[in-house]
Design a protein around this motif. Structure first.
Motif, PDB file in Angstrom:
ATOM      1  N   TYR A  59       0.838  -1.191   0.000  1.00 53.57           N
ATOM      2  CA  TYR A  59       0.000   0.000   0.000  1.00 53.57           C
ATOM      3  C   TYR A  59       0.879   1.249   0.000  1.00 53.57           C
ATOM      4  O   TYR A  59       2.035   1.225   0.415  1.00 53.57           O
ATOM      5  N   PHE A  60       0.311   2.348  -0.500  1.00 55.31           N
ATOM      6  CA  PHE A  60       0.995   3.634  -0.552  1.00 55.31           C
ATOM      7  C   PHE A  60       0.564   4.487   0.629  1.00 55.31           C
ATOM      8  O   PHE A  60      -0.582   4.417   1.091  1.00 55.31           O
ATOM      9  N   GLU A  61       1.484   5.320   1.097  1.00 57.60           N
ATOM     10  CA  GLU A  61       1.177   6.328   2.095  1.00 57.60           C
ATOM     11  C   GLU A  61       1.613   7.692   1.547  1.00 57.60           C
ATOM     12  O   GLU A  61       2.796   7.894   1.229  1.00 57.60           O
ATOM     13  N   PHE A  62       0.662   8.603   1.418  1.00 56.53           N
ATOM     14  CA  PHE A  62       0.939   9.952   0.919  1.00 56.53           C
ATOM     15  C   PHE A  62       0.188  10.953   1.782  1.00 56.53           C
ATOM     16  O   PHE A  62      -1.026  10.852   1.936  1.00 56.53           O
ATOM     17  N   ARG A  63       0.923  11.877   2.380  1.00 59.42           N
ATOM     18  CA  ARG A  63       0.331  12.890   3.239  1.00 59.42           C
ATOM     19  C   ARG A  63      -0.540  12.247   4.333  1.00 59.42           C
ATOM     20  O   ARG A  63      -1.675  12.686   4.586  1.00 59.42           O
ATOM     21  N   SER A  64       0.005  11.179   4.937  1.00 61.78           N
ATOM     22  CA  SER A  64      -0.633  10.463   6.052  1.00 61.78           C
ATOM     23  C   SER A  64      -1.918   9.740   5.645  1.00 61.78           C
ATOM     24  O   SER A  64      -2.660   9.276   6.514  1.00 61.78           O
ATOM     25  N   ARG A  65      -2.167   9.628   4.344  1.00 63.06           N
ATOM     26  CA  ARG A  65      -3.332   8.883   3.877  1.00 63.06           C
ATOM     27  C   ARG A  65      -2.883   7.613   3.157  1.00 63.06           C
ATOM     28  O   ARG A  65      -1.888   7.624   2.426  1.00 63.06           O
ATOM     29  N   LEU A  66      -3.605   6.535   3.400  1.00 63.58           N
ATOM     30  CA  LEU A  66      -3.224   5.223   2.882  1.00 63.58           C
ATOM     31  C   LEU A  66      -4.058   4.862   1.663  1.00 63.58           C
ATOM     32  O   LEU A  66      -5.281   5.033   1.662  1.00 63.58           O
ATOM     33  N   ILE A  67      -3.374   4.347   0.638  1.00 59.92           N
ATOM     34  CA  ILE A  67      -4.053   3.892  -0.575  1.00 59.92           C
ATOM     35  C   ILE A  67      -3.560   2.485  -0.878  1.00 59.92           C
ATOM     36  O   ILE A  67      -2.405   2.310  -1.303  1.00 59.92           O
ATOM     37  N   PRO A  68      -4.373   1.449  -0.658  1.00 56.20           N
ATOM     38  CA  PRO A  68      -3.940   0.085  -0.974  1.00 56.20           C
ATOM     39  C   PRO A  68      -3.629  -0.068  -2.463  1.00 56.20           C
ATOM     40  O   PRO A  68      -4.299   0.523  -3.315  1.00 56.20           O
ATOM     41  N   ALA A  69      -2.599  -0.843  -2.762  1.00 58.28           N
ATOM     42  CA  ALA A  69      -2.275  -1.177  -4.152  1.00 58.28           C
ATOM     43  C   ALA A  69      -3.226  -2.276  -4.589  1.00 58.28           C
ATOM     44  O   ALA A  69      -2.849  -3.439  -4.748  1.00 58.28           O
ATOM     45  N   SER A  70      -4.477  -1.898  -4.785  1.00 57.93           N
ATOM     46  CA  SER A  70      -5.567  -2.841  -5.027  1.00 57.93           C
ATOM     47  C   SER A  70      -6.381  -2.410  -6.234  1.00 57.93           C
ATOM     48  O   SER A  70      -6.548  -1.206  -6.491  1.00 57.93           O
ATOM     49  N   ILE A  71      -6.910  -3.381  -6.940  1.00 52.93           N
ATOM     50  CA  ILE A  71      -7.761  -3.100  -8.091  1.00 52.93           C
ATOM     51  C   ILE A  71      -8.992  -2.300  -7.680  1.00 52.93           C
ATOM     52  O   ILE A  71      -9.584  -1.576  -8.496  1.00 52.93           O
ATOM     53  N   ASP A  72      -9.368  -2.368  -6.411  1.00 48.18           N
ATOM     54  CA  ASP A  72     -10.527  -1.619  -5.919  1.00 48.18           C
ATOM     55  C   ASP A  72     -10.328  -0.117  -6.037  1.00 48.18           C
ATOM     56  O   ASP A  72     -11.300   0.639  -6.042  1.00 48.18           O
ATOM     57  N   PHE A  84      -6.539   5.743  -6.788  1.00 47.04           N
ATOM     58  CA  PHE A  84      -7.301   6.904  -6.310  1.00 47.04           C
ATOM     59  C   PHE A  84      -8.149   6.505  -5.115  1.00 47.04           C
ATOM     60  O   PHE A  84      -8.867   5.514  -5.158  1.00 47.04           O
ATOM     61  N   LYS A  85      -8.050   7.281  -4.036  1.00 47.96           N
ATOM     62  CA  LYS A  85      -8.847   7.010  -2.835  1.00 47.96           C
ATOM     63  C   LYS A  85      -8.973   8.295  -2.019  1.00 47.96           C
ATOM     64  O   LYS A  85      -7.981   8.976  -1.767  1.00 47.96           O
ATOM     65  N   ASP A  86     -10.204   8.598  -1.635  1.00 50.67           N
ATOM     66  CA  ASP A  86     -10.481   9.738  -0.755  1.00 50.67           C
ATOM     67  C   ASP A  86      -9.882  11.035  -1.282  1.00 50.67           C
ATOM     68  O   ASP A  86      -9.317  11.844  -0.525  1.00 50.67           O
ATOM     69  N   GLY A  87      -9.979  11.247  -2.587  1.00 50.40           N
ATOM     70  CA  GLY A  87      -9.526  12.498  -3.176  1.00 50.40           C
ATOM     71  C   GLY A  87      -8.039  12.582  -3.448  1.00 50.40           C
ATOM     72  O   GLY A  87      -7.553  13.605  -3.948  1.00 50.40           O
ATOM     73  N   PHE A 281      -4.371  -7.273  -8.154  1.00 53.66           N
ATOM     74  CA  PHE A 281      -5.333  -8.296  -7.755  1.00 53.66           C
ATOM     75  C   PHE A 281      -4.955  -8.939  -6.429  1.00 53.66           C
ATOM     76  O   PHE A 281      -5.727  -9.698  -5.854  1.00 53.66           O
ATOM     77  N   ALA A 282      -3.763  -8.655  -5.923  1.00 53.32           N
ATOM     78  CA  ALA A 282      -3.301  -9.254  -4.663  1.00 53.32           C
ATOM     79  C   ALA A 282      -4.200  -8.847  -3.497  1.00 53.32           C
ATOM     80  O   ALA A 282      -4.779  -7.756  -3.495  1.00 53.32           O
ATOM     81  N   ARG A 283      -4.297  -9.730  -2.524  1.00 53.09           N
ATOM     82  CA  ARG A 283      -5.097  -9.482  -1.327  1.00 53.09           C
ATOM     83  C   ARG A 283      -4.333  -9.936  -0.092  1.00 53.09           C
ATOM     84  O   ARG A 283      -3.834 -11.066  -0.049  1.00 53.09           O
ATOM     85  N   ASN A 284      -4.210  -9.075   0.903  1.00 51.57           N
ATOM     86  CA  ASN A 284      -3.681  -9.463   2.219  1.00 51.57           C
ATOM     87  C   ASN A 284      -2.329 -10.167   2.150  1.00 51.57           C
ATOM     88  O   ASN A 284      -2.068 -11.101   2.899  1.00 51.57           O
TER      89      ASN A 284
END
Length: 321
Positions: A59-72, A84-87, A281-284
């Motif tokens: 997962y990525f962390e940018f400006r204290s926000r986490l974005i999983p490396a996920s197809i979701d 893209f997550k939460d703006g 597509f990876a999970r956990n």
């Protein structure tokens, strides 16, 4: 995380069955930090790869926000893969994720920072370096891997998605198809009839483990057609592009910055991108690449993401055959 907990966290379907690989999840044995110019924004960013607990995945962390490396969280964008997550969005993640998936880094925190700080920043981009994944693959080899443990000190089984039935996705004359197999195999084709120096190429590989990825795929660079550069610039893309981070081919003049690292370097780079995109597509902390024979022709990031979503059952408007 026990084996049963791993399986319970990931649900199988009629298309995919999650099964043990017989291996344990891994993470980095140390930290990796790299700084470089980005391809599309032209800015400079720093990426720091950190060891992570088993089951956390990538997962990525940018400006204290986490974005999983996920197809979701994959967002269709031109000429790259974006999360893209939460703006907040992270662009051009495919080369880094390709190296992490192929080298077996199952769990990893990816911190990213823009070198020119702006409190209003909602976007970051992974550096392009020479246009390949070799910087990441070499750094991973140098720091090494270790068994990933959870927060209680337990290891975790690594599972992989096994394909149960043939599936495909298609956009006009481009497609990705996959067939059940006992091992991961990828066959990739490209066709540029208007650019004779590239033409039609095919490249196949199995498996990606060992030295295969490092020797035959990681160093293949991104490529572009010279006659399309102006259009891409006008679209606000490739602001950081140069002959140092891409191989450029003219329809009339051929390659403008030879030599190529492989005769079929463009095709190999497409396969590199495919591995990175399918890693979503990876999970956990599981394997992202499905255990299947995958055949792609004239694909791109959007089609790769379509295929990953098809695997996860999100896309329902494609016919199974």
């Amino acid at each position: 995380m026990t084996l049963s907990a791993t399986f319970n966290a990931i649900k199988s379907s009629s298309v995919i069955s999650w099964k043990s690989t017989g291996r344990l999840q891994q993470t980095l044995a140390g930290f990796i930090e790299k700084t470089g110019k980005t391809l599309h924004s032209g800015n400079v960013s720093t990426v720091r790869l950190c060891p992570e607990f088993a089951g956390k995945g990538r997962y990525f962390e940018f400006r204290s926000r986490l974005i999983p490396a996920s197809i979701d969280f994959a967002k269709e964008s031109p000429l790259c893969t974006t999360l893209f997550k939460d703006g907040v969005q992270i662009r051009t993640v495919e080369h880094l994720l390709s190296a992490l998936e192929a080298k077996g880094v199952d769990n990893c925190k990816i911190e990213i920072h823009n070198m020119v700080a702006d409190d209003q920043d909602v976007e970051a981009e992974v550096p392009i370096f020479d246009g390949s994944a070799s910087v990441w693959a070499e750094a991973i080899e140098q720091v090494g891997l270790k068994e990933a443990l959870d927060c209680h000190g337990n290891n975790a089984e690594k599972v992989a998605p096994f394909l149960n039935q043939s599936i495909y996705v298609q956009r006009e004359d481009s497609f990705v198809a996959a067939f059940p197999s006992q091992k991961v195999q990828i066959s990739y084709g490209i066709d540029f009839p208007q650019v004779p120096a590239i033409g039609c190429q095919w490249f196949s590989t199995t498996p990606l483990e060992g030295t295969c990825y490092a020797m035959h795929i990681a160093s293949s660079r991104t490529f572009c057609i010279y006659e399309e550069v102006e259009r891409m610039c006008n679209a606000g893309l490739i602001k950081g592009g140069s002959l140092d981070n891409a191989i450029v081919c003219s329809a009339s003049e051929g390659w403008l910055n030879p030599p190529l690292r492989f005769p079929d370097e463009p095709c190999r780079h497409k396969l590199l991108d495919f591995v990175g995109d399918l890693s979503l597509f990876a999970r956990n902390g599981s394997q992202g690449l499905p255990v299947a024979h995958m055949v792609a022709f004239k694909g791109g990031h959007a089609l790769h993401v379509d295929f990953a979503r098809r695997l996860s059952g999100v896309i329902n408007n494609y016919t199974q055959r």
